[in-house]
Motif scaffolding. Structure first.
Motif, PDB file in Angstrom:
ATOM      1  N   GLU A   1     -17.093   1.564  45.184  1.00 57.07           N
ATOM      2  CA  GLU A   1     -16.319   2.345  45.699  1.00 57.07           C
ATOM      3  C   GLU A   1     -14.807   1.691  45.915  1.00 57.07           C
ATOM      4  O   GLU A   1     -13.732   2.199  45.600  1.00 57.07           O
ATOM      5  CB  GLU A   1     -16.539   3.051  47.249  1.00 57.07           C
ATOM      6  CG  GLU A   1     -17.730   3.959  47.114  1.00 57.07           C
ATOM      7  CD  GLU A   1     -18.545   4.220  48.433  1.00 57.07           C
ATOM      8  OE1 GLU A   1     -19.324   5.090  48.458  1.00 57.07           O
ATOM      9  OE2 GLU A   1     -18.391   3.379  49.375  1.00 57.07           O
TER      10      GLU A   1
ATOM     11  N   GLU B   1     -11.205   2.853  44.419  1.00 58.48           N
ATOM     12  CA  GLU B   1     -10.023   2.583  45.103  1.00 58.48           C
ATOM     13  C   GLU B   1      -8.973   1.827  44.435  1.00 58.48           C
ATOM     14  O   GLU B   1      -7.649   2.096  44.185  1.00 58.48           O
ATOM     15  CB  GLU B   1     -10.244   2.184  46.683  1.00 58.48           C
ATOM     16  CG  GLU B   1     -10.850   3.124  47.338  1.00 58.48           C
ATOM     17  CD  GLU B   1     -11.177   2.637  48.915  1.00 58.48           C
ATOM     18  OE1 GLU B   1     -10.812   1.463  49.182  1.00 58.48           O
ATOM     19  OE2 GLU B   1     -12.187   3.226  49.501  1.00 58.48           O
TER      20      GLU B   1
ATOM     21  N   ASP C   1      -7.594   3.818  41.372  1.00 56.84           N
ATOM     22  CA  ASP C   1      -6.784   4.952  41.979  1.00 56.84           C
ATOM     23  C   ASP C   1      -5.236   4.155  42.313  1.00 56.84           C
ATOM     24  O   ASP C   1      -4.296   4.560  41.909  1.00 56.84           O
ATOM     25  CB  ASP C   1      -6.956   5.381  43.271  1.00 56.84           C
ATOM     26  CG  ASP C   1      -8.309   6.442  42.834  1.00 56.84           C
ATOM     27  OD1 ASP C   1      -8.403   6.769  41.695  1.00 56.84           O
ATOM     28  OD2 ASP C   1      -8.972   7.096  43.612  1.00 56.84           O
TER      29      ASP C   1
ATOM     30  N   SER D   1      -7.495   9.952  40.822  1.00 56.18           N
ATOM     31  CA  SER D   1      -7.997  10.360  42.402  1.00 56.18           C
ATOM     32  C   SER D   1      -9.634  10.285  42.474  1.00 56.18           C
ATOM     33  O   SER D   1     -10.169  10.897  43.184  1.00 56.18           O
ATOM     34  CB  SER D   1      -7.347  11.543  42.897  1.00 56.18           C
ATOM     35  OG  SER D   1      -7.878  12.533  42.188  1.00 56.18           O
TER      36      SER D   1
ATOM     37  N   SER E   1     -11.362   7.958  43.936  1.00 55.84           N
ATOM     38  CA  SER E   1     -12.037   7.637  45.238  1.00 55.84           C
ATOM     39  C   SER E   1     -12.107   8.774  46.118  1.00 55.84           C
ATOM     40  O   SER E   1     -12.870   8.748  46.989  1.00 55.84           O
ATOM     41  CB  SER E   1     -11.230   6.328  45.919  1.00 55.84           C
ATOM     42  OG  SER E   1      -9.933   6.738  45.960  1.00 55.84           O
ATOM     43  N   SER E   2     -11.076   9.664  46.072  1.00 54.66           N
ATOM     44  CA  SER E   2     -10.936  10.648  46.985  1.00 54.66           C
ATOM     45  C   SER E   2     -11.832  12.008  46.435  1.00 54.66           C
ATOM     46  O   SER E   2     -12.258  12.873  47.343  1.00 54.66           O
ATOM     47  CB  SER E   2      -9.615  11.025  47.424  1.00 54.66           C
ATOM     48  OG  SER E   2      -8.853  11.399  46.297  1.00 54.66           O
ATOM     49  N   SER E   3     -11.834  11.993  45.304  1.00 53.02           N
ATOM     50  CA  SER E   3     -12.261  13.284  44.526  1.00 53.02           C
ATOM     51  C   SER E   3     -13.987  13.254  44.168  1.00 53.02           C
ATOM     52  O   SER E   3     -14.664  14.243  44.186  1.00 53.02           O
ATOM     53  CB  SER E   3     -11.683  13.787  43.379  1.00 53.02           C
ATOM     54  OG  SER E   3     -10.034  14.015  43.757  1.00 53.02           O
TER      55      SER E   3
ATOM     56  N   GLU F   1     -17.833  10.776  44.600  1.00 52.39           N
ATOM     57  CA  GLU F   1     -18.598  10.160  45.256  1.00 52.39           C
ATOM     58  C   GLU F   1     -19.592   9.423  44.165  1.00 52.39           C
ATOM     59  O   GLU F   1     -19.959  10.014  43.302  1.00 52.39           O
ATOM     60  CB  GLU F   1     -19.378  10.701  46.493  1.00 52.39           C
ATOM     61  CG  GLU F   1     -20.552  11.799  45.848  1.00 52.39           C
ATOM     62  CD  GLU F   1     -20.844  12.461  47.003  1.00 52.39           C
ATOM     63  OE1 GLU F   1     -20.239  12.470  48.158  1.00 52.39           O
ATOM     64  OE2 GLU F   1     -22.239  13.327  46.891  1.00 52.39           O
TER      65      GLU F   1
END
Lengths: 442, 254
Positions: free
Chosen positions: B31, B35, B38, B134, B136-138, B140
């Motif tokens: 993860e 990040e 991104d 994106s 890390s946000s979109s 898992e």
């Protein structure tokens, strides 16, 4: 009156050639307007039928709801209220279909094409399979394999696929995610109606899976009504029955948003700011809303036809006036004799007016007969026209449909104008002095 | 007694075995990589402009070259893509204003709403490929493997979309272990069928941003369809505010 009518009729047959030419001019005008009316009337009916068939019904219900991510999607969930309305109005419904639809890219090898694909519950829509014309394969196989697809023959040819082979379809889910499915070709069918509105069919449950919908959901409910004249009131029952309390009263019927082959029929609709709502909101459209635009165009055509008809009649009217003046001069002695034997001015005038009426009526009958013959001949020719033009044809044939009201109306106009044209010569003939008329050399 | 012991051992083993999947795998370092991916794709402190040369290979339509001028301002999620070649499409443009992406066609002089999920013109690139990542946000992390891609040691990361706002529900990334560079991507449909492969063989560093200057997108459904993109004329000079407006697109077409 009978005597004047008899004399008038005899006078017409005295100068056959002249009467034929006058009645012929009137008949030509009548022919043009009748053909124009019949053609536009037939086109309206044909387009209505073709639209109904292409769209799969007379009344269309769609549902819209918002996702948690703030996206509006089009689907109808199982709804007791909707089922109740269907049950309550069952007597007015000839048939109904619940379909899902997509416009995927179909891929076979390196070939691809976009094609309208309907998700159908084949057990519910048992008449659909009977209505399709198979060119290759077996339609019954759609009931055996869940991912079976029935393709229009031209699509199969474009892709180079054979019955029994599997194609890929690339499409988006309702929320816009990419998805890919596999469809096994079980049959090819003739392109539906040759209207350029070809459609492929697969099972609704399989298409729903690819669209990200549950098995029992669908996107459009189409209904054929038993009585097309009641379609507005029928649609209103559903519109009011499906309205949620927070929707409020609708001031007018909603804009048509029906899609034909994926193309919306209201290209002028403007984007508007919409506040998201809870649950499903329904839109109920009907065939007459689509036909409004067509009828508007037809109305303009009819008015243009009427103007042409009136111009033709005015020209004819000048001819009638001149001919009646000539007749009056020719019959001066005869008029004098009739007046000397006690015929009244009014009777003399009526003879002329009846002559004009008979000429007008003869012209009308001639025009109507000619229009009937022409429409019978043309109506039996099958045109192999461009698919877009097929929308105006019924199985390749032009349909003529003339209303009795327009025939009576046009005849009345012809008779009125003929009377008007003959009025002044008739009045002049009636006012003629018997003495002068008898001493006339003509 | 011996039987009882074996039953106890079997029970303990059973509990351990069934308990293992229940334990959440630790993906925190993966993860963290997402990040970083991104963050290093965003021009937060500067504007960015470049020229994209795209070669679109289509088995049916043949090969087409496109030249697109790109303006980006990630602070405010804005970009403008102006097509300069081919001549038939010159003047068409894509303007991203936050969540709204507009397409401008000079022939109709109208803007139409479009989506980042759509393909860019007839290419295999998507409109979203021209903005920042994106991941890390979109997405898992579903799992990962360690492996090699060519001479590079990589993490092969399986990602699953957290919601349905991204076009591809499943993505697989090949990320270099030592430098956090995405060398390859595979994007899958909702039915988990491979739809597109992305290859990123060349990168450049622009300030704090590491960006690919060569990209290849391969359509995995239609054999032979692919799009190659080269990035040139890179600049991080300030771009006037008015460039990111509809009026600008209309004006440059006059």
């Amino acid at each position: 009156m009978f005597l004047t009518m008899k004399v008038a009729f005899r006078n017409i047959s005295r100068q056959k050639k002249r009467s034929f030419l006058l009645a012929g001019a009137i008949a030509f005008g009548m022919l043009v307007i009748t053909l124009m009316n019949a053609l536009t009337g037939g086109v309206v009916g044909t387009i209505r039928d073709n639209f109904s068939h292409a769209l799969g019904g007379h009344v269309f219900i769609t549902g819209q709801e918002w996702t948690d991510a703030g996206q509006m999607i089009m689907k109808i969930r199982p709804d007791e209220n909707l089922d109740r309305l269907l049950e309550e109005n069952a007597t007015q419904i000839e048939a109904f279909t619940r379909r899902s639809q997509a416009m995927p890219t179909m891929i076979f090898g390196s070939k691809q094409t976009m094609q309208m694909l309907y998700g159908v519950d084949f057990t519910e829509e048992d008449k659909l399979l009977d209505s399709l014309v198979v060119t290759q394969g077996r339609l019954a196989d759609v009931l055996v394999e869940e991912n079976a697809v029935i393709l229009p023959q031209p699509v199969g040819e474009r892709l180079g696929v054979q019955v029994g082979e599997t194609i890929l379809i690339r499409l988006e889910t309702l929320t816009g995610q990419q998805n890919v499915g596999e469809l096994k070709v079980v049959a090819f069918i003739e392109d539906q109606e040759e209207l350029g509105l070809s459609a492929a069919f697969t099972s609704r449950s399989y298409l729903n899976t690819l669209l990200g919908m549950d098995q029992h959901e669908y996107q459009i409910l189409n209904m054929f009504v038993t009585d097309l004249s009641l379609v507005d009131s029928f649609a209103r029952i559903f519109r009011e029955g499906l309205r949620t309390p927070d929707e409020g009263e609708e001031e007018a019927e909603p804009q048509v948003a029906v899609m034909v082959a994926g193309v919306p029929l209201d290209p002028l609709a403007e984007a508007e700011e919409i506040t998201p709502w809870e649950g499903t909101r329904y839109r109920v459209m009907h065939i007459n809303q689509i036909m409004e635009a067509v009828e508007l165009v037809v109305g303009v055509l009819n008015r243009v036809g009427l103007v042409i008809f009136l111009i033709l009649l005015v020209v004819t009217m000048v001819g009638i006036t001149n001919t009646f003046r000539m007749m009056m001069i020719e019959r001066t002695k005869e008029i004098g004799t009739m007046r000397a034997f006690g015929m009244h001015q009014k009777q003399v005038k009526n003879i002329f007016l009846w002559e004009a009426t008979f000429l007008g009526l003869l012209g009308c009958v001639g025009g109507l007969v000619l229009a009937g013959v022409i429409s019978l001949i043309v109506g039996n020719i099958t045109f192999d026209a461009d698919p877009s033009l097929q929308f105006f044809l019924n199985q390749g044939q032009v349909v003529f449909d003339v209303s009795l009201a327009s025939v009576i109306g046009n005849t009345a106009i012809v008779v009125l104008i003929s009377l008007l044209a003959a009025y002044w010569p008739a009045r002049a003939a009636a006012r003629m002095s018997p003495m002068k008329a008898l001493s006339s050399h003509t | 007694m011996k039987n009882m012991m074996s039953v106890v051992v079997a029970l303990v083993l059973c509990v351990l075995v069934t308990g293992l999947p229940a334990q959440a795998q630790d993906f925190s370092h993966i993860e963290a990589i997402l990040e970083r991916l991104d963050a290093q794709s965003r021009f937060d402190n500067t504007d960015f402009s470049s020229v994209l040369t795209m070669v679109v290979e289509d088995v049916e339509k043949g090969i087409e070259k496109m030249v697109v001028r790109q303006f980006r301002r990630d602070d405010g999620e804005r970009f403008l893509l102006l097509i300069q070649e081919p001549v038939t499409e010159k003047g068409q443009g894509y303007l991203l204003e936050g969540d709204n992406l507009w397409f401008y066609d000079p022939s109709s002089r109208q803007f139409a709403h479009t989506s980042l999920k759509e393909n860019f013109q007839d290419s295999d690139a998507r409109n979203a490929d021209f903005g920042s990542n994106s991941y890390s946000s979109s997405y898992e992390v579903e799992g990962y493997l360690e492996g090699t891609l060519g001479n590079f040691e990589v993490y092969i990361i399986d990602l699953k979309a957290v919601d349905d706002t991204v076009p591809f529900p499943f993505v697989k990334l090949w990320v270099t272990k030592d430098s956090d560079l995405v060398l390859k991507t595979e994007e899958y449909s909702l039915t988990y069928r491979l739809m597109r492969t992305g290859l990123f063989p060349k990168y450049t560093k622009v300030g704090d941003v590491v960006m690919p200057v060569q990209m290849v997108f391969i359509d995995e459904l239609v054999p032979g369809n692919k799009t190659q993109i080269s990035v040139s004329e890179i600049s991080v000079s300030d771009i006037p505010d008015h460039v990111f407006t509809k009026a600008y697109i209309e004006r440059v077409n006059r």
